[in-house]
Design a protein around this motif. Structure first.
Motif, PDB file in Angstrom:
ATOM      1  N   GLY A  28       0.818  -1.216   0.000  1.00  0.00           N
ATOM      2  CA  GLY A  28       0.000   0.000   0.000  1.00  0.00           C
ATOM      3  C   GLY A  28       0.846   1.259   0.000  1.00  0.00           C
ATOM      4  N   ILE A  29       1.879   1.273   0.806  1.00  0.00           N
ATOM      5  CA  ILE A  29       2.773   2.434   0.841  1.00  0.00           C
ATOM      6  C   ILE A  29       3.473   2.605  -0.501  1.00  0.00           C
ATOM      7  CG2 ILE A  29       4.905   3.306   1.890  1.00  0.00           C
ATOM      8  CD1 ILE A  29       3.919   2.090   4.536  1.00  0.00           C
ATOM      9  N   VAL A  33       3.181   5.874  -2.942  1.00  0.00           N
ATOM     10  CA  VAL A  33       4.366   6.608  -3.415  1.00  0.00           C
ATOM     11  C   VAL A  33       4.378   6.681  -4.929  1.00  0.00           C
ATOM     12  CG1 VAL A  33       6.891   6.501  -3.555  1.00  0.00           C
ATOM     13  CG2 VAL A  33       5.752   6.171  -1.360  1.00  0.00           C
ATOM     14  N   ARG A  34       4.046   5.567  -5.586  1.00  0.00           N
ATOM     15  CA  ARG A  34       3.994   5.572  -7.049  1.00  0.00           C
ATOM     16  C   ARG A  34       2.914   6.531  -7.561  1.00  0.00           C
ATOM     17  NH1 ARG A  34       6.397   1.538 -10.411  1.00  0.00           N
ATOM     18  NH2 ARG A  34       5.204   2.761 -11.883  1.00  0.00           N
ATOM     19  N   LEU A  35       1.756   6.543  -6.901  1.00  0.00           N
ATOM     20  CA  LEU A  35       0.683   7.451  -7.299  1.00  0.00           C
ATOM     21  C   LEU A  35       1.103   8.908  -7.112  1.00  0.00           C
ATOM     22  CD1 LEU A  35      -2.258   7.858  -8.202  1.00  0.00           C
ATOM     23  CD2 LEU A  35      -2.908   7.757  -5.786  1.00  0.00           C
ATOM     24  N   TYR A  36       1.749   9.209  -5.995  1.00  0.00           N
ATOM     25  CA  TYR A  36       2.214  10.569  -5.733  1.00  0.00           C
ATOM     26  C   TYR A  36       3.232  10.993  -6.790  1.00  0.00           C
ATOM     27  CZ  TYR A  36       4.482  14.489  -3.443  1.00  0.00           C
ATOM     28  OH  TYR A  36       5.008  15.715  -3.164  1.00  0.00           O
ATOM     29  N   LEU A  40       2.679  14.048  -9.334  1.00  0.00           N
ATOM     30  CA  LEU A  40       3.665  15.123  -9.313  1.00  0.00           C
ATOM     31  C   LEU A  40       4.289  15.324 -10.690  1.00  0.00           C
ATOM     32  CD1 LEU A  40       5.212  17.149  -7.548  1.00  0.00           C
ATOM     33  CD2 LEU A  40       6.899  15.361  -7.154  1.00  0.00           C
ATOM     34  N   GLU A  41       4.568  14.231 -11.376  1.00  0.00           N
ATOM     35  CA  GLU A  41       5.127  14.334 -12.720  1.00  0.00           C
ATOM     36  C   GLU A  41       4.144  15.029 -13.655  1.00  0.00           C
ATOM     37  OE1 GLU A  41       6.753  11.416 -16.283  1.00  0.00           O
ATOM     38  OE2 GLU A  41       5.839  10.556 -14.501  1.00  0.00           O
TER      39      GLU A  41
END
Length: 69
Positions: A28-29, A33-36, A40-41
């Motif tokens: 989940g973490i 992080v991948r989604l963030y 952000l990109e």
């Protein structure tokens, strides 16, 4: 003897369950992080495109103003 085997099996299942929960939390973490990073990109790309469009429009306006003079 059977109680020893039952205790070992109980703690083995308990340990595997804890390992599974920890793996789910880690996954989940990692997903967050991948989604963030993805969001952000996209935000940074959108900001760069907006700045490039703004510079293009400023160049167009100044070029048209020079042509009118």
């Amino acid at each position: 003897m059977i109680y020893v085997v039952m205790a070992i099996a109980y703690y083995a299942v308990l340990t595997l369950g804890l390992i599974g929960v920890l793996a789910l939390v880690a996954a989940g973490i990692y997903g967050l992080v991948r989604l963030y990073a993805f969001v952000l990109e996209r935000v940074l790309v959108a900001k760069k495109l907006r700045d490039l469009f703004h510079m293009f429009m400023v160049t167009q306006i100044t070029t048209e103003a020079r042509e009118r003079e």
